[in-house]
Structure formats: C-alpha cells, structure tokens
Design a protein around this motif. Sequence first.
Motif, PDB file in Angstrom:
ATOM      1  N   SER A 289     170.294   7.316 -30.452  1.00  0.00           N
ATOM      2  CA  SER A 289     170.811   5.915 -31.436  1.00  0.00           C
ATOM      3  C   SER A 289     170.048   4.840 -31.278  1.00  0.00           C
ATOM      4  CB  SER A 289     172.196   5.903 -31.113  1.00  0.00           C
ATOM      5  OG  SER A 289     172.605   4.601 -32.040  1.00  0.00           O
ATOM      6  N   ARG A 290     169.535   4.600 -30.005  1.00  0.00           N
ATOM      7  CA  ARG A 290     168.668   3.303 -29.807  1.00  0.00           C
ATOM      8  C   ARG A 290     167.249   3.632 -30.419  1.00  0.00           C
ATOM      9  NH1 ARG A 290     169.766  -0.388 -26.239  1.00  0.00           N
ATOM     10  NH2 ARG A 290     167.239  -0.650 -25.705  1.00  0.00           N
ATOM     11  N   HIS A 291     166.635   4.823 -30.262  1.00  0.00           N
ATOM     12  CA  HIS A 291     165.520   5.354 -30.742  1.00  0.00           C
ATOM     13  C   HIS A 291     165.503   5.160 -32.398  1.00  0.00           C
ATOM     14  CE1 HIS A 291     161.687   7.424 -30.942  1.00  0.00           C
ATOM     15  NE2 HIS A 291     162.141   8.266 -32.036  1.00  0.00           N
ATOM     16  N   ALA A 292     166.639   5.622 -32.942  1.00  0.00           N
ATOM     17  CA  ALA A 292     166.707   5.746 -34.314  1.00  0.00           C
ATOM     18  C   ALA A 292     166.672   4.296 -35.033  1.00  0.00           C
ATOM     19  CB  ALA A 292     167.760   6.382 -35.031  1.00  0.00           C
ATOM     20  N   ARG A 293     167.146   3.380 -34.161  1.00  0.00           N
ATOM     21  CA  ARG A 293     167.292   1.956 -34.640  1.00  0.00           C
ATOM     22  C   ARG A 293     166.098   1.013 -34.291  1.00  0.00           C
ATOM     23  NH1 ARG A 293     171.779  -0.224 -31.920  1.00  0.00           N
ATOM     24  NH2 ARG A 293     171.960   1.619 -30.743  1.00  0.00           N
ATOM     25  N   GLY A 294     165.186   1.889 -33.654  1.00  0.00           N
ATOM     26  CA  GLY A 294     163.747   0.964 -33.545  1.00  0.00           C
ATOM     27  C   GLY A 294     163.836   0.578 -32.158  1.00  0.00           C
TER      28      GLY A 294
END
Length: 410
Positions: A289-294
């Motif tokens: 989720s962190r990765h997907a939000r940059g």
Amino acid sequence: MRRASAAAALSLAVLAPVAAPASATAPPVQTPAHAAPAAATSGPLLIGHRGAAGTAPENTVSAFEEARSSHADFFELDVQLSADGVPFIFHDDVPARTTNVAQVFPGRENDPITSFTWAELQRLETGSHFSGRFAGEKIPHFDDAAKVAGNKIGVFVEIKSPQNSPGLEKVVADSLRNNPAWNRLVRCGKIEVLGFDAASNRKFARLAPEVPLQQLMDTVPDAATLAQIATYADHFGTDYRLLDAAGVQRVKAAGLGMGVYTVDSTAAYDSVVALGVDRVTGDFPVQFSRHARGQKAFPQNTGVRVAGAVNDVPGNDLQPETGEHVILQNTTRHPVDVSGYRVRDTKDNTLTVGRGYVLAPGARLNVYTGPGTNRPGAYYNGAATEALDNEGDSVALWSSHGTLQDTFAN
C-alpha cells in the motif's frame, strides 16, 4: 450476464481511490536493484493474503487487523468446517505447520483439520510459529473476520478444500445473508467469494447470486473455458508468475475481472500492474500500500537487500558448499552487521545468519540452507530439508531486531 448486478456493485469499490494517510515518513534512497515506486494514482485493488501473512500469523485476527490498518481494499481468508459444523478460518488441510497440535493432541499432527471439533480447535495456538510476539493467537471463527472488517475494509472469502467440508457453500451463503455484520459488507460491495473448485463455485453462485464470485486457477485457460467461467463467476484469479499480456487479454475479453496471487515483491507488483490486472493479492499489504502510494515500502531498511536467490542448483539442493541459497547485499556506504538477520519464506522456512557477519559496503553474503564451511561471503544453516521452492518462492528479510527489511520473489 446473469451476475452483472453483482459485478456492478463491486465495480464501485474498484473505482474508489485509496485515501492517502495524513502524514508520511520520508523514505531512504531506493537501490537500483528495486523498481521505483508506482505512481500514487488509482490502480488495482490491493488484497492482503490471509490477512497480512507476511507480517503476522496467517488467517488470524492479528493478521486481519494488520491488513485493516494498511489501506488495502480487502483482506483474504480461508474458511473450512469443523467436525461439528462450525465455520473456522484456516488454510492448510492439516494442523502441523501452523499450530501447537503436537503438544496439545500428540499423534494428530497430520489428521485433517476438519476432523477437529470447534472446542478442540480452540485449544490450539497458532501464533508462535510466526513469532513469540503472537503467542496465544487462536484459530478464528468465520464471523470474527466480519467483526474485524467493520466498515473499514472488505473481505475475500475463499471456500477452502470444499471436498473436506460438505455443505460449506451453504454455511457461507447463509452467514453472508443472515449475519448483520456480513450482510452489511455484502450490501456495501465489500465481499467476494472465491475458490479453485469450479463445482463448488457453481454451487455457491446458485445459493447467493448477489455475491461477486471469483474462479481461481493456476494458469489462464483458453477462451472457451473462460466463457464457461463467465456464466457463473464475475472474476478470474491466477498465479502471477505464469501470467502474460495475452492471458490478461483473454480474461478481459470474456468479461471477467483479472486478479493475481501471491505477489510479494515490489518488482512483481509493478510488473502485474503494467499488465493491467484489476486486483493484486499479496502477503504484505502494509508495504505494498505504501509502495502504491509512492512511499517507501520498507522504511526501516538498514541498507541490506535480498539481491537474489538460487532455488534450484545442479544436483542436490542440499549438497555441501554449493546448495540452494539466498543472496544478501549491503547497498550502503558503511558496514552493516547482519548477524541474526533472518530470511523467511511463505511456508515458514527460515534461514538465519550466524554471529560475526559484517557486510562491507557493496558486499554480498550467500545464506545457504544446507551444510558447508562458513567463510566470508557464505553462511551455512546446515538444515536437513530444503527451504526454497524450485519453481519460484517469495522470501522476506528481517533484521535481528525483528524489523522487516525487504522482500524478494523469483
């Protein structure tokens, strides 16, 4: 199609963007070996596999709570029936891997998990195999998942091994219809039922046509088979390792949503997003989720990464000196002590680095499963059984202090 209304209900969830957190921790520099974070735009649904099985004991309340806090859209679980007909959440067919059954019921380690009564299941502990921090965790009742989800997250319900739990489809359908907590999730488009068994899926579709349904298969079949699946299911899910653009196109041409499992590295996440999948299931929903939000997926990383893994070597995987191994690398400009660092795969196999291993800047360390002579650049666990799946595996790297450093999949 007959199931179009159910699919439309779920599409509202697909289109809803994931809310950004109020604040974000500034991430360390990403290394060239890892793909850059995905852009913070709307993308596929993110589903926590067995809750958040990479960072908490699978299919437990703790794993569901971790997924709920992750900004994922759903968490996934596996439901079975006890010997006295109680729906409970558990993945394996037997209790040996994830419970203390050997101590509580010696001799029943490899008995069917469905041969235990609900009262017997409640005597088992299912957290310590993952970490002492989760000691005392119990096997959840099916309804516990709805309580955890509340109005914060959806639930993917996998009907597990239906041949071992006759009548499970009706038990699940009745719960989703009659239990207020489950029914609220259904009405909000936050429930999807899934399974590998096509006959079981068809049975569930007849019992609860209002609930979105997903057919799971190891690979994408031909167009004719997908057309048949589309008569009773809304979505299709498969192993991401075997998926290509042509497979995605066939699934979508059949009018089915496209899902993949079990995605456990940021590089794999980015690759399936690029293929245009609609949902991604993985063991690390917090990190992805962190990765997907940059944001940085592993904000506590010390600079040591999993640079690769050799799962299948010529000869015996446990042969002395040159057997299967995972490769760690120090990507920083300063030495890092990796003594006590652990590499853990999805089946709870663990490799540990011994004392005295300090990696110089840029240095690599091969961590072997089997026997050998410890030396700079190589540490041997001396295990008698293989740890890495020859057809591809996912591993997570943990520091000696218990912080998640990195994940890797091949």
